[in-house]
Design a protein around this motif. Structure first.
Motif, PDB file in Angstrom:
ATOM      1  N   ASP A  13       0.852  -1.176   0.000  1.00 29.29           N
ATOM      2  CA  ASP A  13       0.000   0.000   0.000  1.00 29.29           C
ATOM      3  C   ASP A  13       0.895   1.235   0.000  1.00 29.29           C
ATOM      4  O   ASP A  13       1.570   1.527   0.981  1.00 29.29           O
ATOM      5  CB  ASP A  13      -0.910  -0.025   1.233  1.00 29.29           C
ATOM      6  CG  ASP A  13      -1.893   1.124   1.274  1.00 29.29           C
ATOM      7  OD1 ASP A  13      -1.759   2.075   0.461  1.00 29.29           O
ATOM      8  OD2 ASP A  13      -2.799   1.091   2.120  1.00 29.29           O
ATOM      9  N   CYS A  16       0.245   4.002   2.787  1.00 29.08           N
ATOM     10  CA  CYS A  16       0.355   3.592   4.188  1.00 29.08           C
ATOM     11  C   CYS A  16       1.778   3.869   4.680  1.00 29.08           C
ATOM     12  O   CYS A  16       2.753   3.409   4.076  1.00 29.08           O
ATOM     13  CB  CYS A  16       0.040   2.100   4.301  1.00 29.08           C
ATOM     14  SG  CYS A  16       0.473   1.365   5.881  1.00 29.08           S
ATOM     15  N   PRO A  59      -7.732  -3.169   2.691  1.00 35.42           N
ATOM     16  CA  PRO A  59      -6.542  -2.855   3.490  1.00 35.42           C
ATOM     17  C   PRO A  59      -5.766  -4.108   3.902  1.00 35.42           C
ATOM     18  O   PRO A  59      -4.656  -4.009   4.390  1.00 35.42           O
ATOM     19  CB  PRO A  59      -7.118  -2.153   4.728  1.00 35.42           C
ATOM     20  CG  PRO A  59      -8.515  -2.618   4.814  1.00 35.42           C
ATOM     21  CD  PRO A  59      -8.965  -2.875   3.395  1.00 35.42           C
ATOM     22  N   ARG A 115      -4.115   0.032  10.226  1.00 31.02           N
ATOM     23  CA  ARG A 115      -2.794   0.636  10.028  1.00 31.02           C
ATOM     24  C   ARG A 115      -2.837   2.139   9.788  1.00 31.02           C
ATOM     25  O   ARG A 115      -1.947   2.860  10.206  1.00 31.02           O
ATOM     26  CB  ARG A 115      -2.036  -0.074   8.913  1.00 31.02           C
ATOM     27  CG  ARG A 115      -2.593   0.138   7.525  1.00 31.02           C
ATOM     28  CD  ARG A 115      -1.788  -0.693   6.517  1.00 31.02           C
ATOM     29  NE  ARG A 115      -2.256  -0.510   5.171  1.00 31.02           N
ATOM     30  CZ  ARG A 115      -3.101  -1.328   4.564  1.00 31.02           C
ATOM     31  NH1 ARG A 115      -3.556  -2.389   5.188  1.00 31.02           N
ATOM     32  NH2 ARG A 115      -3.468  -1.091   3.324  1.00 31.02           N
ATOM     33  N   TYR A 116      -3.859   2.653   9.122  1.00 28.19           N
ATOM     34  CA  TYR A 116      -3.930   4.098   8.906  1.00 28.19           C
ATOM     35  C   TYR A 116      -4.127   4.832  10.221  1.00 28.19           C
ATOM     36  O   TYR A 116      -3.534   5.876  10.451  1.00 28.19           O
ATOM     37  CB  TYR A 116      -5.072   4.461   7.950  1.00 28.19           C
ATOM     38  CG  TYR A 116      -4.912   3.963   6.529  1.00 28.19           C
ATOM     39  CD1 TYR A 116      -3.668   3.820   5.934  1.00 28.19           C
ATOM     40  CD2 TYR A 116      -6.025   3.640   5.769  1.00 28.19           C
ATOM     41  CE1 TYR A 116      -3.525   3.371   4.636  1.00 28.19           C
ATOM     42  CE2 TYR A 116      -5.907   3.196   4.465  1.00 28.19           C
ATOM     43  CZ  TYR A 116      -4.656   3.070   3.909  1.00 28.19           C
ATOM     44  OH  TYR A 116      -4.528   2.624   2.619  1.00 28.19           O
ATOM     45  N   ARG A 117      -4.971   4.276  11.078  1.00 31.95           N
ATOM     46  CA  ARG A 117      -5.217   4.905  12.380  1.00 31.95           C
ATOM     47  C   ARG A 117      -3.983   4.818  13.280  1.00 31.95           C
ATOM     48  O   ARG A 117      -3.660   5.744  14.002  1.00 31.95           O
ATOM     49  CB  ARG A 117      -6.390   4.233  13.080  1.00 31.95           C
ATOM     50  CG  ARG A 117      -7.593   5.127  13.164  1.00 31.95           C
ATOM     51  CD  ARG A 117      -8.664   4.504  13.949  1.00 31.95           C
ATOM     52  NE  ARG A 117      -8.845   3.135  13.453  1.00 31.95           N
ATOM     53  CZ  ARG A 117      -9.773   2.314  13.848  1.00 31.95           C
ATOM     54  NH1 ARG A 117     -10.621   2.683  14.752  1.00 31.95           N
ATOM     55  NH2 ARG A 117      -9.884   1.115  13.363  1.00 31.95           N
ATOM     56  N   GLY A 120      -0.718   6.036  10.410  1.00 30.85           N
ATOM     57  CA  GLY A 120      -0.970   7.179   9.540  1.00 30.85           C
ATOM     58  C   GLY A 120      -0.869   6.816   8.069  1.00 30.85           C
ATOM     59  O   GLY A 120      -0.541   5.684   7.707  1.00 30.85           O
ATOM     60  N   GLN A 121      -1.184   7.810   7.246  1.00 24.13           N
ATOM     61  CA  GLN A 121      -1.090   7.614   5.812  1.00 24.13           C
ATOM     62  C   GLN A 121      -0.627   8.899   5.161  1.00 24.13           C
ATOM     63  O   GLN A 121      -0.716   9.972   5.745  1.00 24.13           O
ATOM     64  CB  GLN A 121      -2.419   7.149   5.222  1.00 24.13           C
ATOM     65  CG  GLN A 121      -3.530   8.175   5.243  1.00 24.13           C
ATOM     66  CD  GLN A 121      -4.836   7.585   4.754  1.00 24.13           C
ATOM     67  OE1 GLN A 121      -5.368   6.678   5.370  1.00 24.13           O
ATOM     68  NE2 GLN A 121      -5.351   8.108   3.672  1.00 24.13           N
ATOM     69  N   SER A 122      -0.123   8.766   3.967  1.00 25.45           N
ATOM     70  CA  SER A 122       0.382   9.895   3.210  1.00 25.45           C
ATOM     71  C   SER A 122      -0.605  10.212   2.092  1.00 25.45           C
ATOM     72  O   SER A 122      -1.333   9.331   1.640  1.00 25.45           O
ATOM     73  CB  SER A 122       1.748   9.531   2.617  1.00 25.45           C
ATOM     74  OG  SER A 122       2.202  10.560   1.769  1.00 25.45           O
ATOM     75  N   ARG A 123      -0.610  11.438   1.657  1.00 27.61           N
ATOM     76  CA  ARG A 123      -1.480  11.803   0.532  1.00 27.61           C
ATOM     77  C   ARG A 123      -0.912  11.320  -0.792  1.00 27.61           C
ATOM     78  O   ARG A 123      -1.609  11.255  -1.780  1.00 27.61           O
ATOM     79  CB  ARG A 123      -1.662  13.312   0.479  1.00 27.61           C
ATOM     80  CG  ARG A 123      -2.448  13.829   1.638  1.00 27.61           C
ATOM     81  CD  ARG A 123      -2.617  15.303   1.551  1.00 27.61           C
ATOM     82  NE  ARG A 123      -3.304  15.753   2.745  1.00 27.61           N
ATOM     83  CZ  ARG A 123      -3.978  16.851   2.816  1.00 27.61           C
ATOM     84  NH1 ARG A 123      -4.059  17.648   1.790  1.00 27.61           N
ATOM     85  NH2 ARG A 123      -4.571  17.184   3.945  1.00 27.61           N
TER      86      ARG A 123
END
Length: 138
Positions: A13, A16, A59, A115-117, A120-123
């Protein structure tokens, strides 16, 4: 005469942050440059996921394709660590293999699902350096 084979491909991902850190780790420790990469947001990544029966929008989708076989979840992680060739990563892979899959795979899926929570994640997707670019699929 050795037949030409495709290098192992890891589908990850690209937005991610945990997954991007994993790819950076592999780029640093894969001295033989064995593994190639495709983000699940790329055309090739989506196609590989679909070909191997995985949902490219899920995900939980993490895939290693090697020698015509597919590996997911902790099996993929163990296989990748072993493939790095360095003793310390092989030992870590053997240690993970000792954890029963009925325990390790649900733990992996829990982290993947959240995993996003958690991380975090990138734009934007992870961008390789010019030297690394040949190992990434468009």
């Amino acid at each position: 005469m050795k037949l030409e084979t495709n290098p192992p491909v890891i589908v990850f991902d690209g937005i991610c942050l945990l997954c991007s850190r994993w790819v950076r780790f592999l780029l640093k420790h894969d001295h033989a440059e064995r593994y190639h990469f495709a983000s699940m947001q790329s055309e090739k990544g989506r196609a590989l996921l679909l070909t191997h029966g995985l949902d490219p929008d899920s995900p939980l989708s993490f895939l290693l394709v090697e020698d015509g076989h597919d590996y997911t979840d902790t099996r993929a992680i163990v296989k990748i660590l072993h493939g790095l060739g360095q003793r310390r990563w092989r030992w870590l892979g053997h240690g993970l293999r000792l954890v029963p899959r009925w325990l390790s795979d649900p733990a992996y899926r829990f982290v993947a699902r959240h995993r996003y929570r958690i991380f975090g994640q990138s734009r934007r997707c992870f961008l390789p350096t010019p030297e690394q670019r040949a190992r990434f699929s468009p």
